[in-house]
Every structure is written in C-alpha cells, then in structure tokens.
Design an enzyme around this catalytic site. Structure first.
Site, mmCIF file in Angstrom:
data_model
loop_
_atom_site.group_PDB
_atom_site.id
_atom_site.type_symbol
_atom_site.label_atom_id
_atom_site.label_comp_id
_atom_site.label_asym_id
_atom_site.label_seq_id
_atom_site.Cartn_x
_atom_site.Cartn_y
_atom_site.Cartn_z
ATOM 1 N N ASP A 1 -5.854 2.620 -2.328
ATOM 2 C CA ASP A 1 -5.898 1.350 -1.469
ATOM 3 C C ASP A 1 -6.748 1.243 -0.666
ATOM 4 O OD1 ASP A 1 -5.316 -1.150 -2.681
ATOM 5 O OD2 ASP A 1 -2.977 -1.285 -1.961
ATOM 6 N N GLN B 1 -1.073 3.842 -5.570
ATOM 7 C CA GLN B 1 -2.696 3.304 -5.722
ATOM 8 C C GLN B 1 -3.935 3.885 -4.281
ATOM 9 O OE1 GLN B 1 -3.082 -1.463 -5.995
ATOM 10 N NE2 GLN B 1 -4.447 -1.337 -7.538
ATOM 11 N N HIS C 1 -7.840 -1.632 2.557
ATOM 12 C CA HIS C 1 -7.821 -3.566 2.626
ATOM 13 C C HIS C 1 -8.718 -3.911 4.447
ATOM 14 C CE1 HIS C 1 -4.090 -2.947 0.234
ATOM 15 N NE2 HIS C 1 -4.555 -4.624 -0.482
ATOM 16 N N ARG D 1 5.388 -2.028 -10.596
ATOM 17 C CA ARG D 1 5.505 -3.087 -11.372
ATOM 18 C C ARG D 1 5.816 -3.090 -12.202
ATOM 19 N NH1 ARG D 1 -1.466 -3.676 -10.250
ATOM 20 N NH2 ARG D 1 -1.071 -3.533 -8.418
ATOM 21 N N LYS E 1 -13.500 -10.885 -7.556
ATOM 22 C CA LYS E 1 -13.302 -9.685 -6.775
ATOM 23 C C LYS E 1 -14.593 -8.451 -8.010
ATOM 24 C CE LYS E 1 -10.746 -8.825 -11.044
ATOM 25 N NZ LYS E 1 -9.172 -7.798 -11.378
ATOM 26 N N HIS F 1 -10.047 -6.331 -0.556
ATOM 27 C CA HIS F 1 -9.430 -5.569 -1.231
ATOM 28 C C HIS F 1 -10.175 -5.174 -1.909
ATOM 29 C CE1 HIS F 1 -6.086 -8.318 -1.128
ATOM 30 N NE2 HIS F 1 -6.967 -9.040 -0.017
ATOM 31 N N CYS G 1 -0.972 -5.117 -0.074
ATOM 32 C CA CYS G 1 -2.182 -5.972 0.998
ATOM 33 C C CYS G 1 -0.783 -6.541 1.729
ATOM 34 C CB CYS G 1 -2.796 -6.483 0.564
ATOM 35 S SG CYS G 1 -1.709 -7.373 -1.359
#
Length: 599
Positions: free
Chosen positions: A330, A328, A332, A310, A413, A459, A281
């Site tokens: 992802d 990921q 945004h 991670r 979320k 996100h 992000c």
C-alpha cells in the site's frame, strides 16, 4: 457474425444440448435444471440430480450430446406471457422463480430443441442442431454450486464443458490447461516448501522458510524503488477501534467483510468494539494528521506493507489468489490538486519499472462511480474527469478501457491489468483518487497564502497483494524463479565429508555477499544431495571436491540444463551471482562470461 458473437451463440446453444442430454439420461421427472450460460472457454449448466455425477458419467453424457446433435432437430423460439411461461415450466422450481421475478407484463421467450425439450432463454440461438456437429467439446469437471450464489439456497451440481469450433482449437486449449495445471501454485507452493495452509486459519497462509526468503527478496526490491521515489514506510496497528472505521466509511460499506471483536456483552455496536483492519488508509491518515503540514511538504508519500484481513466466503478462497490475510503493498499519497497529474504519472512509472522487471506487460482501466458511492456527485465528476485527462494524455483518447460503476465507494480509480506467461489477465495495481476521506477526517495543509486547504488523497498499490503476486509469479515462472528472487540461490554439495571445510568457507563468502544458499554437509551420496536441490528448482548447485578445494574453484550444475561449468574460480562465481542480484536479471547465466575466460 463476429467470431466472439459466434462463440457465444454456439456455446450457449450447446448448453441447451447438455441440459437435454442430462434430462434424457436421468429422466425428466428426476431433474431440476437451473441456468446454463456460456463462459470464456465453453459453458456450464446447473442441475439438481438424483445422484452425484462423476467422471465415469462424462463419456455417457458426451455421447448423448452427440446423439442429440445428429438428430438434426430444428430449434424454434416462442414468445409467451408470464402466466403461460409459469404453466410451461410447472414443477421446475428454478425456472419458476426466474419467471416470477419478472414483471407481470413481461413477454418471455423460450427455445425448443426439437419438440421434447424447452428452455427459458433470451437467445439468440442456432436454427438446427446440425450446426453444432463440427464443434469440438469435452466435459471439464463437475463441482458444487449454490442457486444464485447464495450458500443458504439449494445446492446444485455444475457441469462444466470445454467447447470450441474445431478439434484443433480444443486440443490447443487442453494443452494450455495442462500447462496451467503444471504451473498451479497450489501444487508447486507446497512441493517447493514455499507456503502452507492449516484448517485452524482458513485462507491465511503460513510462509515457510523458503517462501519467506522469496517474500523478503520481493519486498526489498519494492522498498528500493519506493525509496528512490521519495516514499516513507510506516507500520501501524492491525486492530483498531470501530470509531476509526465509522469515520472512514468502511463500517457502513465494508463491515460484512471485516473480522470484528465485539465489545462488552458481544455487541458490535458497543463503543469498545474493535476490528482487524481490511484497509491501511485510515492508519496512513492518522500519521499524516499528527502534525499540521505545509504545502512545501506535499506530496507526502506514506507506504506500508502491514497485514490486513478481509472476510471471504469459504468457497471463494483460492490458494494465494484469494485469501483472508495478506500484505498489501500500500501507499497513500497526500497532494494538492495541481499535483495530481504529475503524481499519478510517477506512480505509473513505478508500475512500469516493477512489472517490466518481471517481463510482464500491463494495460490501464478506469473504474467509475459505484451505486453506493459516498460524497458529493460533483466531486466525483471532477475526480473522474481528472483521471480521464491523465489517461488520455498517457494512452490517447479511447485507448484504455472504462469499467462503469466499479470504482471504490470513496473515489474513482485506475486499475492496472497484467498478463502472465499463459496469457492470463490479472487485476494487479490500483490508483484511486479520493476527495472523500480527507473530508471525513478533516485533513488540512497550510497553503502558500497562509490559509488552510484540504489535500487530495491517492490510494495506490502495485502488486495489490504480496501473497497473490507471489502466487502469480510461481505460475509465471513454473516455480523456477529468477536468480535474484529464488529462495535459495545456490545449493552447496561437498562430494565427501572431507570437503566440508572448503564448503563452509564458500558458504561464508556467499553469506558475506548476500547470496542465499543451503549446504548439505551430511555423508549422503552426492547424487542424492544434487537431486534434492534440483527438486527445489535452485538456480545453481555447486559441487566441491578435491580439485575445487585445491584450486579454490567451484563446479556448477545449471538449472534447466545438463550443462556443468567446471572449475570456475570462486571470485568469478561470486561476481556472476552478484551481477544477477544487482541487475534483477530474468535470465540465469549458464556460461562463464567471456572476459573472465580470458583471465
């Protein structure tokens, strides 16, 4: 009593039977017993024992449990003071610790199974062991565990037991377990040369050539859909200076899960400290704020599939399902407040299209404010109300789950949970509404009236993790991927080396048409070549001999059957392959289409 309540009561009661059996076998003076809760398919109990329990002990323990049940002992509950409980469990360190953690004036319940075994427990339980005689159970396994999940505390032995109301239900579950073992991606992945791990990079998969082909096929499918929905893909640095994570809030909330490169002198608080990114992000935010945006540009949809890291505890790593390095899928999205509802609806449309391609269904769950939330509580209340309104409109009020306190630290979320071929539920996609990071980074856009306003950030991920999703797909399809996703779609087998020229011509056409293949031009036996590709679960194996070369045809061995399609015209075969690729078909064509037969 509802079935689920019944299962909890009788499984929890059986865990007491297990503890009593283990104590009778090893001797009370040799056993420290910790906790024994019920779980989805049975129960477990944690012990410290004088030796390691192994498979040879399973039958002995099971027989002792049945013997105890046949005694038909009464169960009784007693309420004790904290001091009385401490005296009763004197010498049992784990029970003592649990009791000492309770308030001094707490009234504590204990349950007796007969007169010679007592356990600290809230209950409820059965009234007599005879009630368990019809139950079907079987020890599943023994594994190591740590007291209270802390690797610095005592190491325990955890005995897992399957438990069901009847033999038929246990038998059905064991069949499902066997099916799951056969689908296990940790076994199939290496067998099919998809991925591997090495001790020098724990939890960080190596994608092998075949696996990488599947990875890229999945990624190109994902990219095509997102291109249609107006997303712009970026790539950003994997390592960033600490100050980025301080601004985003990750340094305060996530630092223990980050791989950190300390600054000068090894000080992680130094200004020149860097960290491998656990999230994308802040990178997307940097791209958004490189220029002042107009309201006319919003929504700005930024997608990326960068590598993120991670840090996990070693005992939590699990094949591709729980890793320390992954990609990921992802995105945004920066929107105005009045664009939130339409944008989230579009995200759900994308999720439905992607999951539907794999024949997978999903449900939505709203996760609300956690204890360590960041920002203004009124902003949180607004964000949660927005998401509830969206879900109410899509599913109907009360027709979705609410997971209290499980939101991200920067916003509530919507989680998307998916079911696979074995009926297992997976946490997959997530849609997170964020009013906090735009505030932290002072993001702006020029509104219609010329003023500067703050965008809302969404996100979202659909797969969640490319690695984990592929692990799920391996198990869902048992390694036999749909044609469009198979790492190698066609195995080419020339019968003899004199057929290699025609095989190379076919290979050239497959390559030109974007069809993935492998060819074996060696002088090995034809059956050995075919077996090799069968073991890889390749959808089609084409066999090329004199007739095929002369007539420009192929003979096709179809995966999962003994069927062979003989002398299929080469252009027809190419069309069959192209149609499955274009349609993202789940089903493998196992016969020549009728309109081609007529030609």
């Amino acid at each position: 009593m509802e079935r689920e309540e019944f299962l909890q009561v009788y499984r929890h009661s059986m865990s007491h039977i297990l503890a009593k059996a283990v104590i009778e076998i090893f001797g009370k003076e040799n056993v420290q017993y910790a906790i024994g809760p019920q779980i989805a398919d049975g129960f477990y109990y944690d012990f410290v024992l004088p030796r390691t329990v192994n498979k040879d002990d399973f039958t002995t323990i099971e027989n002792k449990m049945r013997e105890i049940m046949k005694r038909k002992e009464d169960w009784r509950v007693e309420e004790l003071s904290r001091d009385e409980a401490l005296k009763l469990f004197e010498g049992q360190k784990f029970k003592t610790e649990l009791i000492e953690d309770l308030p001094a004036d707490e009234r504590i319940t204990v349950y007796y199974t007969g007169d010679d075994f007592v356990d600290l427990c809230r209950g409820p339980h059965i009234s007599n062991s005879a009630e368990l005689l019809s139950a079907a159970f079987q020890i599943k396994s023994v594994s190591g565990s740590y007291w209270r999940g802390d690797e610095k505390r005592d190491q325990l032995q955890r005995i897992y037991v399957y438990a069901f109301p009847s033999k038929d239900e246990l038998k059905a579950h064991l069949k499902l377990v066997q099916e799951a073992m056969e689908r296990d991606h940790k076994k199939l992945g290496p067998q099919l040369d998809l991925f591997m791990f090495d001790e020098t990079a724990p939890g960080m998969p190596y994608w092998l050539p075949r696996g990488w082909k599947t990875f890229n096929a999945l990624l190109e499918f994902w990219r095509g859909i997102h291109d249609e929905h107006g997303y712009q893909e970026i790539s950003a640095p994997v390592i960033n200076n600490k100050k980025l994570w301080v601004t985003s809030g990750h340094w305060d909330h996530y630092v223990n899960n980050m791989f950190i490169i300390p600054g000068e002198g090894g000080d992680i608080e130094a200004d020149d400290t860097f960290a491998a990114k656990p999230m994308n992000c802040p990178n997307a935010i940097n791209v958004y704020r490189k220029t002042l945006r107009s309201y006319k540009e919003l929504p700005v949809r930024i997608s990326q599939v960068d590598v993120i890291h991670r840090k996990e505890k070693s005992g939590e790593l699990n094949g591709l399902f729980r890793v320390q390095m992954f990609r990921q899928d992802d995105a945004h999205i920066f929107v105005t407040e009045d664009q939130i509802e339409s944008e989230i609806s579009d995200i759900m449309e994308i999720a439905g299209e992607i999951y539907g391609t794999f024949g997978l269904t999903y449900i939505a769950e709203l996760s609300t404010r956690p204890d360590d939330f960041m920002g203004d509580i009124e902003v949180w209340n607004q964000a949660e109300a927005d998401l509830k309104r969206i879900l109410d409109k899509k599913y109907g009020e009360g027709k979705y789950e609410i997971n209290e306190g499980d939101g991200a630290f920067y916003g509530p979320k919507i989680d998307l949970k998916m079911r696979d071929a074995l009926g297992r539920e997976w946490q997959m996609g997530t849609i997170q509404l964020d009013f906090q990071l735009p505030l932290n980074f002072d993001l702006k856009y020029v509104a219609q009236d010329g003023s500067q306003k703050r965008p809302v950030m969404i996100h979202r991920a659909i797969f969640g993790s490319m690695e984990r999703f592929i692990g799920i797909l391996i198990e869902n399809f048992k390694g036999a991927f749909p044609f469009w996703l198979s790492p190698v779609q066609v195995g080419i087998v020339p019968i003899r080396t004199e057929h290699n020229d025609y095989a190379k011509e076919v290979a050239g056409l497959l390559r030109k048409n974007g069809i993935r293949f492998e060819a074996d031009y060696s002088d090995s036996n034809m059956k050995e070549k075919i077996k090799k590709y069968k073991n890889y679960k390749d959808p089609y194996i084409i066999v090329l001999g004199d007739q095929e070369a002369a007539e420009r045809t192929v003979s096709i061995n179809v995966r999962g059957s003994n069927k062979q399609l003989r002398n299929v015209p080469l252009d027809v075969f190419l069309d069959m392959c192209e149609s499955m690729n274009e349609e993202y078909s789940l089903n493998l064509l196992d016969e020549v289409p009728a309109d081609y037969k007529a030609e």
